[in-house]
Write a protein that holds these residues in place. Structure first.
Motif, PDB file in Angstrom:
ATOM      1  N   VAL A 183      -6.457  -2.769  -1.947  1.00 29.36           N
ATOM      2  CA  VAL A 183      -7.310  -3.824  -1.398  1.00 29.36           C
ATOM      3  C   VAL A 183      -7.935  -4.635  -2.528  1.00 29.36           C
ATOM      4  O   VAL A 183      -7.989  -5.879  -2.470  1.00 29.36           O
ATOM      5  CB  VAL A 183      -8.404  -3.229  -0.489  1.00 29.36           C
ATOM      6  CG1 VAL A 183      -9.349  -4.332   0.005  1.00 29.36           C
ATOM      7  CG2 VAL A 183      -7.788  -2.515   0.696  1.00 29.36           C
ATOM      8  N   ASN A 184      -8.412  -3.960  -3.562  1.00 32.59           N
ATOM      9  CA  ASN A 184      -8.994  -4.666  -4.712  1.00 32.59           C
ATOM     10  C   ASN A 184      -7.976  -5.586  -5.377  1.00 32.59           C
ATOM     11  O   ASN A 184      -8.305  -6.710  -5.780  1.00 32.59           O
ATOM     12  CB  ASN A 184      -9.523  -3.657  -5.732  1.00 32.59           C
ATOM     13  CG  ASN A 184     -10.870  -3.104  -5.367  1.00 32.59           C
ATOM     14  OD1 ASN A 184     -11.632  -3.743  -4.647  1.00 32.59           O
ATOM     15  ND2 ASN A 184     -11.177  -1.909  -5.831  1.00 32.59           N
TER      16      ASN A 184
ATOM     17  N   THR B 149      -5.460   3.432  -1.236  1.00 32.98           N
ATOM     18  CA  THR B 149      -5.524   2.151  -0.532  1.00 32.98           C
ATOM     19  C   THR B 149      -6.627   1.255  -1.058  1.00 32.98           C
ATOM     20  O   THR B 149      -6.474   0.026  -1.083  1.00 32.98           O
ATOM     21  CB  THR B 149      -5.724   2.398   0.977  1.00 32.98           C
ATOM     22  OG1 THR B 149      -4.758   3.347   1.429  1.00 32.98           O
ATOM     23  CG2 THR B 149      -5.559   1.112   1.769  1.00 32.98           C
ATOM     24  N   ALA B 150      -7.770   1.842  -1.453  1.00 29.54           N
ATOM     25  CA  ALA B 150      -8.880   1.015  -1.929  1.00 29.54           C
ATOM     26  C   ALA B 150      -8.469   0.177  -3.135  1.00 29.54           C
ATOM     27  O   ALA B 150      -8.875  -0.987  -3.261  1.00 29.54           O
ATOM     28  CB  ALA B 150     -10.077   1.902  -2.276  1.00 29.54           C
TER      29      ALA B 150
ATOM     30  N   ARG C 245      -8.371  -1.815   7.016  1.00 26.28           N
ATOM     31  CA  ARG C 245      -9.044  -2.748   6.109  1.00 26.28           C
ATOM     32  C   ARG C 245      -8.030  -3.482   5.243  1.00 26.28           C
ATOM     33  O   ARG C 245      -8.138  -4.690   5.025  1.00 26.28           O
ATOM     34  CB  ARG C 245     -10.050  -1.995   5.242  1.00 26.28           C
ATOM     35  CG  ARG C 245     -10.793  -2.859   4.265  1.00 26.28           C
ATOM     36  CD  ARG C 245     -11.928  -2.098   3.616  1.00 26.28           C
ATOM     37  NE  ARG C 245     -12.898  -1.646   4.600  1.00 26.28           N
ATOM     38  CZ  ARG C 245     -14.143  -1.249   4.313  1.00 26.28           C
ATOM     39  NH1 ARG C 245     -14.552  -1.260   3.061  1.00 26.28           N
ATOM     40  NH2 ARG C 245     -14.950  -0.845   5.245  1.00 26.28           N
ATOM     41  N   TYR C 246      -7.035  -2.750   4.746  1.00 27.88           N
ATOM     42  CA  TYR C 246      -6.033  -3.384   3.895  1.00 27.88           C
ATOM     43  C   TYR C 246      -5.312  -4.493   4.645  1.00 27.88           C
ATOM     44  O   TYR C 246      -5.161  -5.607   4.119  1.00 27.88           O
ATOM     45  CB  TYR C 246      -5.024  -2.344   3.396  1.00 27.88           C
ATOM     46  CG  TYR C 246      -3.907  -2.983   2.594  1.00 27.88           C
ATOM     47  CD1 TYR C 246      -4.048  -3.209   1.237  1.00 27.88           C
ATOM     48  CD2 TYR C 246      -2.735  -3.419   3.220  1.00 27.88           C
ATOM     49  CE1 TYR C 246      -3.045  -3.825   0.501  1.00 27.88           C
ATOM     50  CE2 TYR C 246      -1.728  -4.036   2.498  1.00 27.88           C
ATOM     51  CZ  TYR C 246      -1.889  -4.241   1.140  1.00 27.88           C
ATOM     52  OH  TYR C 246      -0.905  -4.879   0.428  1.00 27.88           O
ATOM     53  N   TYR C 247      -4.852  -4.208   5.849  1.00 27.29           N
ATOM     54  CA  TYR C 247      -4.037  -5.191   6.550  1.00 27.29           C
ATOM     55  C   TYR C 247      -4.856  -6.349   7.102  1.00 27.29           C
ATOM     56  O   TYR C 247      -4.316  -7.453   7.287  1.00 27.29           O
ATOM     57  CB  TYR C 247      -3.221  -4.509   7.646  1.00 27.29           C
ATOM     58  CG  TYR C 247      -2.029  -3.771   7.076  1.00 27.29           C
ATOM     59  CD1 TYR C 247      -0.969  -4.477   6.515  1.00 27.29           C
ATOM     60  CD2 TYR C 247      -1.978  -2.385   7.048  1.00 27.29           C
ATOM     61  CE1 TYR C 247       0.122  -3.812   5.956  1.00 27.29           C
ATOM     62  CE2 TYR C 247      -0.895  -1.716   6.492  1.00 27.29           C
ATOM     63  CZ  TYR C 247       0.147  -2.442   5.948  1.00 27.29           C
ATOM     64  OH  TYR C 247       1.224  -1.792   5.373  1.00 27.29           O
TER      65      TYR C 247
ATOM     66  N   HIS D 281     -15.252  -5.932   2.030  1.00 26.02           N
ATOM     67  CA  HIS D 281     -14.623  -4.705   1.537  1.00 26.02           C
ATOM     68  C   HIS D 281     -15.634  -3.763   0.887  1.00 26.02           C
ATOM     69  O   HIS D 281     -15.618  -2.557   1.139  1.00 26.02           O
ATOM     70  CB  HIS D 281     -13.527  -5.074   0.542  1.00 26.02           C
ATOM     71  CG  HIS D 281     -12.941  -3.907  -0.187  1.00 26.02           C
ATOM     72  ND1 HIS D 281     -12.426  -2.796   0.450  1.00 26.02           N
ATOM     73  CD2 HIS D 281     -12.794  -3.664  -1.525  1.00 26.02           C
ATOM     74  CE1 HIS D 281     -11.995  -1.929  -0.441  1.00 26.02           C
ATOM     75  NE2 HIS D 281     -12.210  -2.431  -1.646  1.00 26.02           N
TER      76      HIS D 281
ATOM     77  N   VAL E 236      -7.369  -7.650   5.325  1.00 30.98           N
ATOM     78  CA  VAL E 236      -7.429  -8.463   4.107  1.00 30.98           C
ATOM     79  C   VAL E 236      -6.064  -9.095   3.823  1.00 30.98           C
ATOM     80  O   VAL E 236      -5.969 -10.278   3.454  1.00 30.98           O
ATOM     81  CB  VAL E 236      -7.889  -7.599   2.909  1.00 30.98           C
ATOM     82  CG1 VAL E 236      -7.787  -8.388   1.601  1.00 30.98           C
ATOM     83  CG2 VAL E 236      -9.320  -7.112   3.112  1.00 30.98           C
ATOM     84  N   ALA E 237      -4.998  -8.328   4.027  1.00 32.46           N
ATOM     85  CA  ALA E 237      -3.654  -8.835   3.779  1.00 32.46           C
ATOM     86  C   ALA E 237      -3.335 -10.033   4.665  1.00 32.46           C
ATOM     87  O   ALA E 237      -2.627 -10.955   4.233  1.00 32.46           O
ATOM     88  CB  ALA E 237      -2.622  -7.732   4.005  1.00 32.46           C
TER      89      ALA E 237
ATOM     90  N   PRO F 230       0.810  -1.234   0.000  1.00 33.75           N
ATOM     91  CA  PRO F 230       0.000   0.000   0.000  1.00 33.75           C
ATOM     92  C   PRO F 230       0.837   1.274   0.000  1.00 33.75           C
ATOM     93  O   PRO F 230       0.324   2.351  -0.352  1.00 33.75           O
ATOM     94  CB  PRO F 230      -0.820  -0.119   1.299  1.00 33.75           C
ATOM     95  CG  PRO F 230      -0.048  -1.047   2.160  1.00 33.75           C
ATOM     96  CD  PRO F 230       0.594  -2.027   1.225  1.00 33.75           C
TER      97      PRO F 230
ATOM     98  N   LEU G  49      -5.434  -7.022  -3.933  1.00 32.70           N
ATOM     99  CA  LEU G  49      -5.255  -8.174  -3.050  1.00 32.70           C
ATOM    100  C   LEU G  49      -6.372  -9.190  -3.250  1.00 32.70           C
ATOM    101  O   LEU G  49      -6.132 -10.392  -3.372  1.00 32.70           O
ATOM    102  CB  LEU G  49      -5.237  -7.727  -1.587  1.00 32.70           C
ATOM    103  CG  LEU G  49      -3.937  -7.167  -1.012  1.00 32.70           C
ATOM    104  CD1 LEU G  49      -4.069  -7.030   0.498  1.00 32.70           C
ATOM    105  CD2 LEU G  49      -2.745  -8.019  -1.354  1.00 32.70           C
TER     106      LEU G  49
END
Length: 328
Positions: free
Chosen positions: A48-49, A44-45, A177-179, A246, A181-182, A38, A51
């Motif tokens: 996430v997509n 960031t969105a 949210r990113y992490y 998400h 999902v990560a 990121p 990922l």
């Protein structure tokens, strides 16, 4: 003379050692990249997509790249995971982690059903059967309006807080949210790496390389195909569940055959049969979509042209070509 020969062979030996190290620790290296990813993305969105769709393409690549079966029905696996995760939250008010588990199980069950019906076919027949079955699933979810929202999609998947071992995290925050999902993507990396490094992983590739020889060696080719399809469904179901969390909505288009086509394009762009290639393909595809769509509404034409160029001049995919060049 010995010193000269050693000097000449050292670079090749060092390169071979590096590739061996990278192969042995591929899941760790991929995880490190995901953690810093990121920081190099415009927002960031989008990260996430990438990922989520990279994980979806990763599941598809297990079947297509490693086993050699082309499926046009993976939208059903991805969409089932998303819908069941959303239904668990919206209609049954289950915690987010149980909803993810239900989404993964949904992908597994749907893969078992579609795979059980299609796995005995070959080549283009397998691709067409999986696409036909996927469209049947699309129609079922489209008609189940009370559960899925039908044409309007499933709405109201609102997860605001994530509680992990008593710690509360704000899921609305983009980096949180990113992490979250990560963390699931990294777990998938290690699981997939373990599968590929196992004896079963060797059987998968043996079936791809020479089905007749694998069968003559005593392996159950049909069962190998089915189990691989089910494992692929687990990864795709997880990706779908994460997509539902998400987006906070599951659109019916997630079940459409175009979503199956996206997995094919991402795998081919990145490099089918490579561990990290699907994520490279997902990143390239989604970045092109976001950038080109700012200039023209006909972005699909340009992305399609770039895809054709990549297939013609980089048949091993972007990541696959990089790996080949580094080995030379």
């Amino acid at each position: 003379m010995n010193d000269v020969s050693q000097t000449l062979t050292q670079p090749g030996a060092a390169q071979a050692n590096w590739f061996e190290f990278a192969k042995r620790h591929r899941s760790l290296l991929a995880s490190i990249f995901v953690l810093i990813f990121p920081l190099i993305m415009p927002f960031t969105a989008l990260a996430v997509n990438i990922l989520i769709y990279g994980l979806y393409a990763l599941g598809f690549n297990l079947l297509f790249g490693y086993l050699g079966l082309l499926s046009f029905g993976h939208a059903a696996l991805f969409g089932t995971g998303a819908y069941l995760c959303g239904i668990a939250i919206v209609h049954f008010a289950l915690p987010w982690y149980l909803a993810i588990v239900i989404g993964v199980l949904g992908g597994i069950v749907m893969a078992a059903v579609i795979g059980g019906l299609a796995i005995r076919t070959r080549g283009i027949y397998f691709a067409m059967v999986t696409m036909a079955l996927s469209q049947c699933v699309y129609y079922l979810f489209y008609q189940a309006v009370d559960w899925t929202g039908g044409e309007n999609g499933l709405r109201g998947i609102n997860v605001r807080d994530i509680n992990i071992f008593g710690l509360k995290f704000d899921f609305i925050d983009p980096m949180t949210r990113y992490y979250v999902v990560a963390a699931f993507v990294i777990l998938a990396f290690f699981v997939l790496s373990r599968i590929l490094a196992s004896p079963f992983g060797a059987v998968i590739e043996a079936v791809r390389e020479n089905e007749a020889r694998a069968r003559a060696s005593g392996y159950n080719v049909t069962l190998t195909r089915l189990v691989t399809f089910i494992l692929s469904g687990a990864f795709c179901g997880l990706a779908g569940a994460l997509a539902a969390l998400h987006l906070s909505i599951v659109p019916i288009e997630i079940m459409h055959y175009e979503t199956s086509g996206m997995a094919v394009m991402m795998s081919l762009l990145g490099g089918m049969g490579t561990f990290f290639g699907p994520f490279v393909g997902a990143a390239v595809y989604l970045l092109l979509e976001n950038l080109v769509s700012l200039w023209t509404v006909h972005w699909q034409l340009i992305v399609g042209a770039i895809f054709v160029i990549c297939v013609l001049f980089f048949p091993a995919g972007i990541w696959g070509t990089i790996l080949k060049r580094m080995k030379q």
